[in-house]
Design a protein around this motif. Structure first.
Motif, PDB file in Angstrom:
ATOM      1  N   PHE A   1       0.822  -1.213   0.000  1.00 17.41           N
ATOM      2  CA  PHE A   1       0.000   0.000   0.000  1.00 17.41           C
ATOM      3  C   PHE A   1       0.853   1.258   0.000  1.00 17.41           C
ATOM      4  CE2 PHE A   1      -3.504  -2.782   0.582  1.00 17.41           C
ATOM      5  CZ  PHE A   1      -4.618  -2.062   0.214  1.00 17.41           C
ATOM      6  N   GLU A   2       2.030   1.201   0.540  1.00 12.26           N
ATOM      7  CA  GLU A   2       2.917   2.367   0.531  1.00 12.26           C
ATOM      8  C   GLU A   2       3.551   2.579  -0.843  1.00 12.26           C
ATOM      9  OE1 GLU A   2       7.135   2.960   2.483  1.00 12.26           O
ATOM     10  OE2 GLU A   2       5.560   3.229   3.989  1.00 12.26           O
ATOM     11  N   ILE A   3       3.905   1.492  -1.517  1.00 16.25           N
ATOM     12  CA  ILE A   3       4.658   1.578  -2.766  1.00 16.25           C
ATOM     13  C   ILE A   3       3.757   1.685  -3.999  1.00 16.25           C
ATOM     14  CG2 ILE A   3       6.232   0.273  -4.262  1.00 16.25           C
ATOM     15  CD1 ILE A   3       7.486  -0.798  -1.589  1.00 16.25           C
ATOM     16  N   ALA A   4       2.649   0.954  -4.007  1.00 18.90           N
ATOM     17  CA  ALA A   4       1.777   0.913  -5.189  1.00 18.90           C
ATOM     18  C   ALA A   4       1.045   2.239  -5.392  1.00 18.90           C
ATOM     19  CB  ALA A   4       0.746  -0.204  -5.045  1.00 18.90           C
TER      20      ALA A   4
ATOM     21  N   PRO B   1       3.704  -8.786  -9.211  1.00 20.92           N
ATOM     22  CA  PRO B   1       4.661  -7.674  -9.152  1.00 20.92           C
ATOM     23  C   PRO B   1       5.826  -7.905 -10.109  1.00 20.92           C
ATOM     24  CG  PRO B   1       5.058  -9.181  -7.346  1.00 20.92           C
ATOM     25  CD  PRO B   1       3.820  -9.669  -8.057  1.00 20.92           C
ATOM     26  N   SER B   2       6.402  -6.814 -10.558  1.00 20.42           N
ATOM     27  CA  SER B   2       7.652  -6.929 -11.319  1.00 20.42           C
ATOM     28  C   SER B   2       8.758  -7.322 -10.326  1.00 20.42           C
ATOM     29  CB  SER B   2       8.002  -5.596 -11.976  1.00 20.42           C
ATOM     30  OG  SER B   2       8.341  -4.645 -10.974  1.00 20.42           O
ATOM     31  N   ALA B   3       9.887  -7.721 -10.845  1.00 21.03           N
ATOM     32  CA  ALA B   3      11.021  -8.078  -9.979  1.00 21.03           C
ATOM     33  C   ALA B   3      11.419  -6.888  -9.103  1.00 21.03           C
ATOM     34  CB  ALA B   3      12.197  -8.546 -10.825  1.00 21.03           C
TER      35      ALA B   3
ATOM     36  N   VAL C   1       9.078  -4.114  -2.180  1.00 21.34           N
ATOM     37  CA  VAL C   1       8.087  -4.488  -1.168  1.00 21.34           C
ATOM     38  C   VAL C   1       8.754  -5.270  -0.047  1.00 21.34           C
ATOM     39  CG1 VAL C   1       6.061  -5.945  -0.723  1.00 21.34           C
ATOM     40  CG2 VAL C   1       6.067  -4.378  -2.668  1.00 21.34           C
ATOM     41  N   LEU C   2       9.569  -6.253  -0.388  1.00 23.18           N
ATOM     42  CA  LEU C   2      10.218  -7.050   0.654  1.00 23.18           C
ATOM     43  C   LEU C   2      11.172  -6.212   1.497  1.00 23.18           C
ATOM     44  CD1 LEU C   2      10.804 -10.352  -1.306  1.00 23.18           C
ATOM     45  CD2 LEU C   2       9.265 -10.002   0.652  1.00 23.18           C
TER      46      LEU C   2
END
Length: 74
Positions: A26-29, A41-43, A49-50
């Motif tokens: 939710f923070e990145i997307a 997700p892309s690589a 995310v991780l």
């Protein structure tokens, strides 16, 4: 424990995913792109995310779940 909004906690529960990963998604997307990022997700997105999810995780947390995938603390 840090406050996690109910919509993010609900997303984590429905998707059988650690709340830390859901928070990172939710923070990145972009708004509205969370489901796609969780599903395919892309690589680069997976890596981001991780990385962010481990920053959210407590020091005693040894693993995170992203649906069927389990990630152990690096």
């Amino acid at each position: 424990m840090t406050y996690v909004p109910s919509h993010i906690r609900g997303f984590a529960i429905v998707h059988d995913t650690s709340v830390e990963i859901a928070r990172a998604i939710f923070e990145i997307a972009d708004d509205g792109d969370e489901e796609r990022m969780w599903r395919a997700p892309s690589a680069e997105e997976s890596e981001a995310v991780l990385k962010r999810a481990w920053e959210f995780a407590g020091p005693a947390d040894a693993e995170l779940r992203w649906s069927d995938d389990v990630y152990r603390r690096p």
